[in-house]
Write an enzyme that holds these catalytic residues in place. Structure first.
Site, PDB file in Angstrom:
ATOM      1  N   SER A 292       0.853  -1.195   0.000  1.00 51.58           N
ATOM      2  CA  SER A 292       0.000   0.000   0.000  1.00 51.58           C
ATOM      3  C   SER A 292       0.880   1.234   0.000  1.00 51.58           C
ATOM      4  O   SER A 292       2.052   1.186   0.378  1.00 51.58           O
ATOM      5  CB  SER A 292      -0.891   0.015   1.246  1.00 51.58           C
ATOM      6  N   ASP A 293       0.330   2.363  -0.430  1.00 58.76           N
ATOM      7  CA  ASP A 293       1.031   3.618  -0.196  1.00 58.76           C
ATOM      8  C   ASP A 293       0.857   3.969   1.278  1.00 58.76           C
ATOM      9  O   ASP A 293       0.053   3.359   1.992  1.00 58.76           O
ATOM     10  CB  ASP A 293       0.510   4.723  -1.109  1.00 58.76           C
ATOM     11  N   TRP A 294       1.609   4.961   1.743  1.00 55.65           N
ATOM     12  CA  TRP A 294       1.673   5.288   3.173  1.00 55.65           C
ATOM     13  C   TRP A 294       0.268   5.497   3.757  1.00 55.65           C
ATOM     14  O   TRP A 294      -0.413   6.472   3.426  1.00 55.65           O
ATOM     15  CB  TRP A 294       2.510   6.544   3.364  1.00 55.65           C
TER      16      TRP A 294
END
Length: 738
Positions: free
Chosen positions: A279-281
């Site tokens: 996932s992105d942050w």
């Protein structure tokens, strides 16, 4: 026999790779059988370990969680000593599964290269691959296994700050660059000690955020998704990219993080991707804010089912997945698939054989900031500069000048040359424009300097000093644009005109009557219409990295002849955005910039850009002639050879990027007015000619039809070859037949 050796070798290598893969799969099976459910879920959890990017995680028990097998990866830890120390903690866990260390190495590690958009302006795939190769070697030498790059989002809106991180607006060019950067990072393959694992981002369509506003929604047709935004991701996958990162945005109402169509159906299904998706942050938890999940538990369920394998910093998987399995909402098989994908990469990297194999301080000391790496940065920076204007041959500058005035807020800036998304280092070695010129001219020429104004100043108080300095000089070199914190993530803008009173400062310098050269330093296309119309010499230098000043000096004095071409369209005004060269044909096209009544145009502005995609000048000139096609009819299984003569008609040696565009005149889906389908970067000595050859086949004429199938349709086409998308030198019609 020699004709059969290559095939035999290929077959041997394929069998060897298959055997190695089977061996790894068996090892993964063995590890999975020994793991508890909690340990499996731990592999899906990634924590921030430092302050390189993002906030520091306030978690006093992080080391205990690593020992307990609750962490699979750490980001923002760098350094052979530091990574070794953290890996030693992981080796105290029951299963002794090594950690993955990841870092945002976007355009260089210890040595900073030009921002990716600048590198794209080089149109030099070999140099772009080498820049990533150097970054990969440096990063790997510091114990880091994994870079969150390349970003391959197509970007048609310069209001979006993250345009600096990608390759621009064109799908074909972006796909070629995506392939090159993955090859550069991963070198000869995962497991080599001079390579890092690439992470292709952001999957998918993040670059089409509505209104150019970071993290905003994306809404587009399936046709546009497949034809414009997905191909660079597929190119990166074909290059062997080990991982993908999903994006913050929703796509047609579904967050990418929880989008099974993107992650399960396309990436892991149709494309058969065997790596893992991170996932992105915090993007898993952000599905709550999207209104797609009611809490982190539901967000975890949606994300893991959709194909998000690793949770970066949202703390959604660790506390919730075991409960979801117990409630039979998430099958163990889904968890196992995600863990298998992560373990596969750890095995491929050789971390199970030696968890510390990348954490070698002696290798790190040898690799970081080597003269060879800085030379590569300098060469990449030279190739990234775009000459926008050179009336009356103001450039290159004479080496016999007595006094040069360096004017502008970025003239002596070092830090801004590094650009956004760069690694922070103490005692960094960055070369300003002023220092680069000083290195070039030595004691022969006197360098004068005045700041004139700050980047965003509204006051003109510094103009008087700048004018007094400028009047003493033979030539004025101006350094204007953006600071490094004005383009990048979360740096969207509604106004992309040159900030503050900088253009007024340019007007004041132009009024002196002295020759003026303007260098624009920025992370995105800016608008500077008065300067473009009135100043004789302009170069777009972006943010060029560690060797910025030396590169600019080399180009200013003609020791390197600029050959960059714009990878994005530069608008005249924000009201034209999004503006890109390969727009779809309309039923009422504007005949030209003047004739727009009841046509697709504006009352108050021409349709045309200020500077077009593919545009860029040289100190020399090039002539295109003698276009020949091997045939004017192309069969579905055939090829047409296209040739022409390219001649350097000027007095300087130089490079030209010859660009091939195609236009499909009619089809079952309306096609763009033109599409880049090939290019060639050619070096020619003054007066030299070369025959340039392109091949056209069915694939170059194919598109996604109404059924979203990749296919070519018989019909009429136009071939266009030129020096920019709006400067076609040669053209000819041909026909594709059944």
């Amino acid at each position: 026999m020699k004709h059969y050796l290559p095939l035999a070798l290929i077959l041997s290598l394929s069998l060897s790779a298959f055997a190695q893969n089977q061996k790894i799969e068996k090892k993964i099976d063995s590890v999975l059988k020994l793991m508890t459910l909690d340990e499996k879920i731990g592999q899906l959890n990634q924590y921030n370990g430092g302050d390189a990017t993002g906030p520091i995680t306030n978690n006093a028990s992080k080391a205990k969680e690593i020992r307990d097998g609750k962490v699979g990866a750490i980001l923002n830890i760098k350094g052979a000593k530091e990574t070794r120390a953290m890996q030693q903690v992981a080796m105290q866990s029951r299963m002794k599964i090594p950690l993955l260390f990841g870092l945002d190495v976007i355009h260089g590690y210890r040595v900073t290269f030009p921002i990716p958009l600048a590198e794209a302006a080089s149109w030099d795939l070999g140099s772009i691959e080498n820049a990533a190769r150097v970054a990969g070697r440096e990063t790997a030498s510091s114990g880091v296994h994994w870079t969150f790059a390349p970003m391959v989002d197509i970007a048609r809106d310069p209001r979006w700050g993250r345009v600096m991180e990608g390759a621009g607006e064109d799908t074909y060019l972006g796909s070629k660059i995506a392939f090159a950067r993955v090859k550069g990072f991963q070198g000869k393959g995962l497991g080599n000690l001079d390579a890092v694992m690439a992470c292709v981002k952001h999957f998918a369509a993040y670059g089409a955020a509505i209104a150019g506003r970071d993290y905003a929604a994306v809404d587009m047709s399936e046709h546009t998704l497949w034809e414009v935004y997905l191909p660079p991701f597929k190119a990166a996958l074909d290059a062997g990219a080990g991982t993908f990162m999903n994006s913050f945005n929703t796509l047609n109402g579904i967050p990418a993080t929880g989008n099974a169509y993107l992650q399960r159906d396309i990436l892991k299904g149709k494309w058969k991707f065997n790596g893992f998706v991170v996932s992105d942050w915090g993007s898993i938890g952000e599905m709550i804010e999207h209104g797609f999940a009611k809490d982190k538990k539901q967000a975890a369920e949606l994300a893991i089912k959709a194909g998000s394998d690793m949770d970066m910093e949202s703390l959604s998987y660790l506390p919730n997945l075991a409960k979801l399995v117990a409630e039979k909402k998430v099958p163990v098989a889904v968890i196992d698939d995600a863990v298998r994908r992560i373990l596969r990469k750890k095995f491929e990297l050789g971390l199970f054989d030696d968890p510390y194999r990348f954490s070698n301080e002696a290798r790190q000391e040898k690799e970081l900031n080597s003269p060879e790496n800085r030379k590569a940065s300098l060469q990449m920076a030279e190739k990234s500069i775009v000459l926008l204007k050179n009336n009356n041959q103001v450039l290159p500058l004479s080496k016999n000048l007595k006094k040069i005035a360096v004017i502008g807020p970025l003239g002596k800036s070092e830090k801004d040359m590094q650009g956004f998304w760069s690694i922070a280092w103490e005692n960094d070695q960055l070369v300003s424009l002023y220092q680069g010129l000083k290195n070039k001219v030595g004691d022969k020429t006197e360098l004068l300097y005045a700041k004139g104004c700050g980047i965003s100043d509204t006051s003109k108080a510094g103009f008087a000093e700048a004018l007094a300095v400028a009047k003493q000089a033979d030539v004025i070199v101006m350094a204007v644009g953006e600071t490094l914190d004005m383009s990048g993530e979360a740096k969207s803008k509604t106004n992309i005109h040159m900030p503050g009173v900088q253009e007024d400062l340019i007007k004041a310098m132009q009024a002196t009557g002295k020759p003026v050269v303007v260098l624009v330093m920025a992370g995105r296309p800016l608008i500077f219409n008065w300067t473009a119309d009135n100043v004789p010499a302009i170069m777009y230098t972006w943010w060029l990295g560690s060797e910025a000043g030396n590169a600019m000096a080399n180009v200013l004095f003609g020791d390197y002849n600029p050959a960059g071409k714009l990878p994005m369209t530069f608008p005249r005004d924000e009201g034209q955005i999004p503006l890109y060269y390969n727009y779809l044909s309309t039923g009422r096209p504007a005949k030209n910039d003047e004739e727009t009544v009841y046509r697709s145009g504006y009352l108050d502005s021409p349709n045309s850009p200020k500077f077009a995609f593919g545009y860029g000048l040289s100190y020399t000139t090039f002539e295109y002639s003698n276009l020949k096609l091997s045939a004017t009819q192309l069969k579905m299984d055939g090829k047409i050879e296209v040739s022409f003569t390219l001649k350097n008609t000027g007095k300087y040696d130089g490079e030209e990027v010859a660009q091939l565009y195609l236009q499909d005149k009619f089809a079952s889906v309306v096609r763009p007015v033109k599409e880049l389908k090939d290019f060639r970067k050619v070096f020619l000595k003054a007066g030299e000619s070369k025959k340039i050859t392109f091949l056209i086949d069915k694939d170059k004429l194919s598109f996604y039809n109404q059924q979203l199938k990749w296919a070519a349709e018989a019909g009429d086409f136009k071939l266009l070859i030129g020096t920019a998308s709006n400067n076609i030198k040669l053209e000819q019609d041909f026909v594709l037949v059944e």
